[in-house]
Design an enzyme around this catalytic site. Structure first.
Site, PDB file in Angstrom:
ATOM      1  N   HIS A  78       1.711   4.463  -5.672  1.00 49.49           N
ATOM      2  CA  HIS A  78       0.939   4.957  -4.534  1.00 49.49           C
ATOM      3  C   HIS A  78       0.428   3.812  -3.667  1.00 49.49           C
ATOM      4  O   HIS A  78      -0.648   3.889  -3.120  1.00 49.49           O
ATOM      5  CB  HIS A  78      -0.247   5.800  -5.019  1.00 49.49           C
ATOM      6  CG  HIS A  78       0.150   7.059  -5.697  1.00 49.49           C
ATOM      7  ND1 HIS A  78       0.891   8.026  -5.073  1.00 49.49           N
ATOM      8  CD2 HIS A  78      -0.078   7.501  -6.941  1.00 49.49           C
ATOM      9  CE1 HIS A  78       1.098   9.022  -5.916  1.00 49.49           C
ATOM     10  NE2 HIS A  78       0.522   8.716  -7.051  1.00 49.49           N
ATOM     11  N   GLU A  79       1.185   2.768  -3.563  1.00 46.09           N
ATOM     12  CA  GLU A  79       0.722   1.636  -2.771  1.00 46.09           C
ATOM     13  C   GLU A  79       1.025   1.860  -1.304  1.00 46.09           C
ATOM     14  O   GLU A  79       2.006   2.485  -0.945  1.00 46.09           O
ATOM     15  CB  GLU A  79       1.388   0.363  -3.265  1.00 46.09           C
ATOM     16  CG  GLU A  79       0.930   0.051  -4.666  1.00 46.09           C
ATOM     17  CD  GLU A  79       1.328  -1.308  -5.128  1.00 46.09           C
ATOM     18  OE1 GLU A  79       1.401  -2.211  -4.283  1.00 46.09           O
ATOM     19  OE2 GLU A  79       1.552  -1.465  -6.320  1.00 46.09           O
TER      20      GLU A  79
END
Length: 138
Positions: free
Chosen positions: A75-76
């Site tokens: 989820h960067e």
């Protein structure tokens, strides 16, 4: 993780996938501020979980808490920052890469590096806005 010039996401031409496409690599390190945030998060998690009595020993006697390698999270965001200034951002407010016509970014990478999880709805909304903008230019 604090945004810093030294941290990089890049294509590695010496490491290719089964289709011959260079793989994405991250070269990241923690800043002193990052390490302080990690320390405070770990202390807070330990305090909040005293009742659970978890086993905090992970690999090599190091706590697993907050110790995944930078770049290992799915989820960067923030690698193609969105903004009006080409000197501080990769894409404009509609996801078009500065200076390259017909090249757009419509994924999590245009979001600021906020460290949140599950950005799907925001990403979909931005992708729809980007598509609407592309369509309006036709």
């Amino acid at each position: 993780m604090e945004s810093r010039y030294e941290n990089q996401v890049f294509l590695d031409p010496s490491d290719k996938d089964i289709y011959g496409v260079p793989t994405i690599k991250a070269r990241l390190t923690y800043s002193p501020r990052d390490l302080e945030v990690i320390r405070r998060m770990e202390a807070g998690m330990r305090q909040a979980s005293i009742a659970c009595q978890p086993n905090w020993t992970g690999t090599n006697a190091e706590p697993d808490i907050c110790r995944i390698l930078p770049g290992a999270d799915y989820h960067e965001f923030g690698t193609s920052r969105m903004g009006d200034d080409p000197l501080t951002s990769a894409a404009d407010r509609y996801g078009q890469i500065h200076g390259i016509s017909s090249l757009y970014v419509a994924d999590n990478s245009v979001l600021p590096p906020i460290g949140g999880a599950n950005p799907t709805l925001t990403t979909v909304a931005l992708a729809i806005r980007t598509a609407d903008n592309i369509r309006s230019r036709e």
